[in-house]
Design an enzyme around this catalytic site. Structure first.
Site, PDB file in Angstrom:
ATOM      1  N   ASP A 390       9.974   3.037   7.273  1.00  0.00           N
ATOM      2  CA  ASP A 390       8.429   3.529   7.304  1.00  0.00           C
ATOM      3  C   ASP A 390       8.447   4.727   8.143  1.00  0.00           C
ATOM      4  OD1 ASP A 390       5.721   2.841   7.132  1.00  0.00           O
ATOM      5  OD2 ASP A 390       5.614   2.552   9.240  1.00  0.00           O
ATOM      6  N   GLU A 443      10.426   6.644   3.320  1.00  0.00           N
ATOM      7  CA  GLU A 443       9.065   7.128   3.227  1.00  0.00           C
ATOM      8  C   GLU A 443       8.742   8.360   4.112  1.00  0.00           C
ATOM      9  OE1 GLU A 443       4.268   5.852   4.114  1.00  0.00           O
ATOM     10  OE2 GLU A 443       6.002   5.496   5.682  1.00  0.00           O
TER      11      GLU A 443
END
Length: 712
Positions: A390, A443
């Site tokens: 993330d 990401e």
């Protein structure tokens, strides 16, 4: 027990703190019916001491305590056991190279010298005292002060007789005298909020049954294999409304989710963070228990059984991993030993501006060990098949979301976070070394170069990267009313300029259906629900035909109308209506075609497999392209038409002569469409068009994506 000499007095000295005890003796356990040595109560709170003057060597012993209620118990003294962590472990940890430190720090049931118990260890180099507290000692920090293992900063203690299920915390005294409680950074099981104690857990009890999956994983997850991911938030996928709207357990989810994923043809699931977190509204992205699957759905073994069952159904399991930042909850990592231990002290380095969280000090060796070991622990203990990392962009840049004066340049004056970059490269390399075939997915929303290139070539070493640019451009296009789309045709075509610069996953994730953005269905630029459904089907057809692995967030596969809500079930009842069930049927067929056609999934990262046929007709909002297998035998023609009018006899150039059979039409009546199309397919004609010697006339349904297979 330790040798003692002061003046004329010498022997073996033993001390113990035992609250509520009237009398205590030291019992020699090295021999049957060994001698007892009475201890003197030297403080009324329960501090006992004795000097055994007729012995000059320490010996195995127990303490025999008589409590005020006359109950007598005999037990091993925790301080009679030597440390269970070796010097080499501590050296590697301080060096940042102990990759399995999660097997040493934390709480671990084990047997030492034939005595079962639990070994505890925690890193707190700046604390003046660390004690283990729990229900077993009335949460009293005077009972079990831990032993400092020198310059390593690690404190350790083995407590005999403790078992799995005991709750515990660490009580720390800072150098300034402040006393506070902390949960175990390496804890693998926690009690439910608002409480936050760690729970002792034994990882050795579970027996895996996924050997077949693990044996084939390297080949199954190769980059030239199909990968279609269903992104899931476990707490809101499905809930039992008749039972106070409770979420499903890991056990319930395993069967129901696996059936659903297999039925829809997805190859993987990706779980939004399952690591322990106190606040449901963070969706799991503000982690306080990095090594613990959340208690919300069951025990760590229940989570193992969930993954195990998925593997037995040939479903890969990816999880979101959050090394970019951690929350400010005082019971967890912040100011762990009274100092900024895991985070930077300077807020220009240590404070995350967007989320009010703290940033890890990636340059500190022990913090790097913590994070690398955390990644490896999910792959080791839980057989996870890949980590989606993330917020990578926020890790890469020191000035991420900061104004001038709010950040500190690196040693070369640049804005790159060199320590975070080095950490990501090392973490990716070690994951691939220890667990071949495991996927690391970034990401990352910037143009940082080489995200999916190996570190040896200057890259970060990820296998895949989310294609945020494609997601943004295509969403921007399809949100517009069809009459305006011709002015934004480049949104459909621009992505191909960088498509093969990285190994991309084409995504519509949870980020697209939160924070007031609306659901995928309701964002479509159309009037009625039927028109929105038709538009969304066209978008999905283009997404699955376009190069790149696939990811779709739950609920989007049937066109949920409400924006996703983390504490509500998906709107499953909408599948009673064709405008929604038709989208679901289409996703099934898209996954099937994607897997079966050699020109699609198997060429996602082969730049030679893609060729535009025509991307010039902005006025008609039409694009066409062909995907070709490496041997040239399989060719899939894709035509996207994104206005609400039907077009007859629309001529398109063809790369090969022969028959082109229609194999998928997002406007089919099976999906709730008008059923316009090319039932018998199209035969090529020797008419030059779009720079091709062959061409054909096609019927283009309104708001559709149609796929044709070359049959020669």
């Amino acid at each position: 027990m330790h040798p003692y000499k002061k003046g004329d007095r010498k022997g073996i000295l033993v001390r113990a703190f035992l609250s509520g005890v009237e009398k205590c003796e030291v019992v020699d356990s090295s021999q049957e019916n060994g001698p007892r040595y009475e201890m003197e109560l030297i403080h009324e709170d329960g501090f006992f001491e004795t000097l055994i003057e007729d012995r000059d060597q320490v010996f195995p012993y127990r303490l025999r305590a008589e409590q005020r209620n006359c109950e007598i118990r005999q037990f091993y003294d925790p301080y009679s056991f030597l440390p269970s962590i070796g010097d080499s472990d501590l050296y590697l940890f301080n060096q940042g190279n102990e990759h399995r430190i999660y097997e040493k720090l934390g709480a671990h049931p084990k047997t030492i010298d034939g005595v079962p118990g639990v070994s505890f260890a925690v890193w707190a180099p700046n604390a003046s005292r660390v004690s283990l507290v729990g229900s077993f000692n009335d949460w009293d920090g005077r009972y079990h002060p831990m032993r400092s293992l020198g310059a390593s900063g690690v404190w350790e203690l083995f407590i005999p007789g403790l078992e799995k299920g005991e709750m515990y915390k660490f009580e720390l005294r800072a150098k300034n005298g402040d006393l506070f409680l902390k949960t175990d950074p390496y804890g693998c099981y926690f009690e439910a909020p608002p409480n936050n104690a760690s729970i002792v857990f034994d990882h050795s009890a579970y027996n895996w049954n996924d050997q077949s999956w693990m044996a084939k994983r390297v080949n199954h997850q190769a980059l030239d294999q199909p990968m279609s991911v269903y992104e899931v938030h476990l707490g809101s996928w499905k809930r039992r409304w008749e039972e106070d709207n409770r979420p499903l357990s890991y056990s319930e989810l395993a069967k129901e989710l696996a059936d659903y994923v297999v039925d829809h043809g997805f190859t993987h699931i990706e779980l939004m963070p399952v690591a322990e977190h106190p606040f449901d509204g963070s969706w799991g992205y503000q982690v306080t228990g990095y090594f613990a699957p959340t208690h919300r759905f069951g025990t760590p073994d229940d989570f193992k059984a969930f993954v195990d069952y998925m593997h037995q159904r040939d479903i890969g399991v990816l999880v979101d991993w959050v090394p970019a930042h951690f929350p400010r909850d005082t019971f967890a990592l912040p100011g762990f030993d009274g100092t900024c231990l895991y985070e930077h002290e300077d807020p220009r380095l240590g404070a995350h501006m967007d989320w009010g969280t703290l940033i890890f000090n990636f340059g500190r060796h022990e913090v790097k060990s913590f994070l690398v070991a955390n990644a490896l622990s999910w792959l080791d203990r839980y057989h996870i098949d890949g980590l989606r990392v993330d917020a990578v962009a926020s890790m890469l840049y020191l000035d991420y979301s900061r104004e001038e004066g709010q950040w500190i340049p690196n040693q070369y004056g640049g804005n790159e976070n060199l320590e975070a970059i080095a950490f990501l490269r090392e973490a990716n390399s070690l994951v691939h070394t220890y667990y071949p075939g495991t996927l690391m997915i970034a990401e990352e929303s910037t143009s940082f170069g080489g995200v999916t290139k190996p570190p040896s070539e200057g890259g970060l070493g990820f296998d895949l990267k989310w294609n945020m640019g494609w997601m943004h451009d295509n969403m921007s296009y399809f949100e517009k009313d069809p009459i305006y789309r011709k002015h934004h045709h480049n949104n459909l075509t621009f992505g191909m300029l960088y498509q093969y610069a990285e190994n991309f996953v084409t995504v519509f994730s949870h980020d697209e259906v939160t924070h007031g953005k609306g659901s995928m269905l309701m964002k479509m630029g159309a009037g009625s629900i039927s028109d929105k459904s038709q538009t969304l089907r066209a978008l999905y057809g283009h997404m699955w035909a376009y190069p790149g692995k696939k990811l779709l967030f739950m609920g989007s596969e049937f066109g949920q109308s409400e924006e996703w809500n983390y504490d509500k079930s998906l709107q499953w009842h909408l599948n009673e209506f064709k405008d929604h069930s038709g989208i679901s049927c289409l996703v099934r067929d898209l996954n099937r075609v994607y897997r079966e056609e050699p020109a699609l999934a198997y060429t996602d990262f082969d730049s030679q497999s893609f060729r535009w046929i025509a991307c010039w007709d902005a006025d008609s909002s039409i694009i066409s392209y062909v995907r070709t297998s490496p041997d040239g035998r399989s060719k899939i023609l894709v035509i996207g038409h994104f206005t609400p009018m039907k077009r007859e006899k629309y001529r398109i150039g063809l790369p090969s002569a022969g028959h082109w059979r229609e194999i998928l039409n997002t406007d089919s009546e099976f999906y709730g469409g008008s059923n316009a199309g090319n039932v018998n397919g199209v035969n090529s004609e020797a008419i030059e068009y779009d720079s091709f010697p062959q061409s054909g006339e096609f019927t283009l349904p309104p708001l559709s994506t149609v796929m044709f297979k070359w049959e020669g």
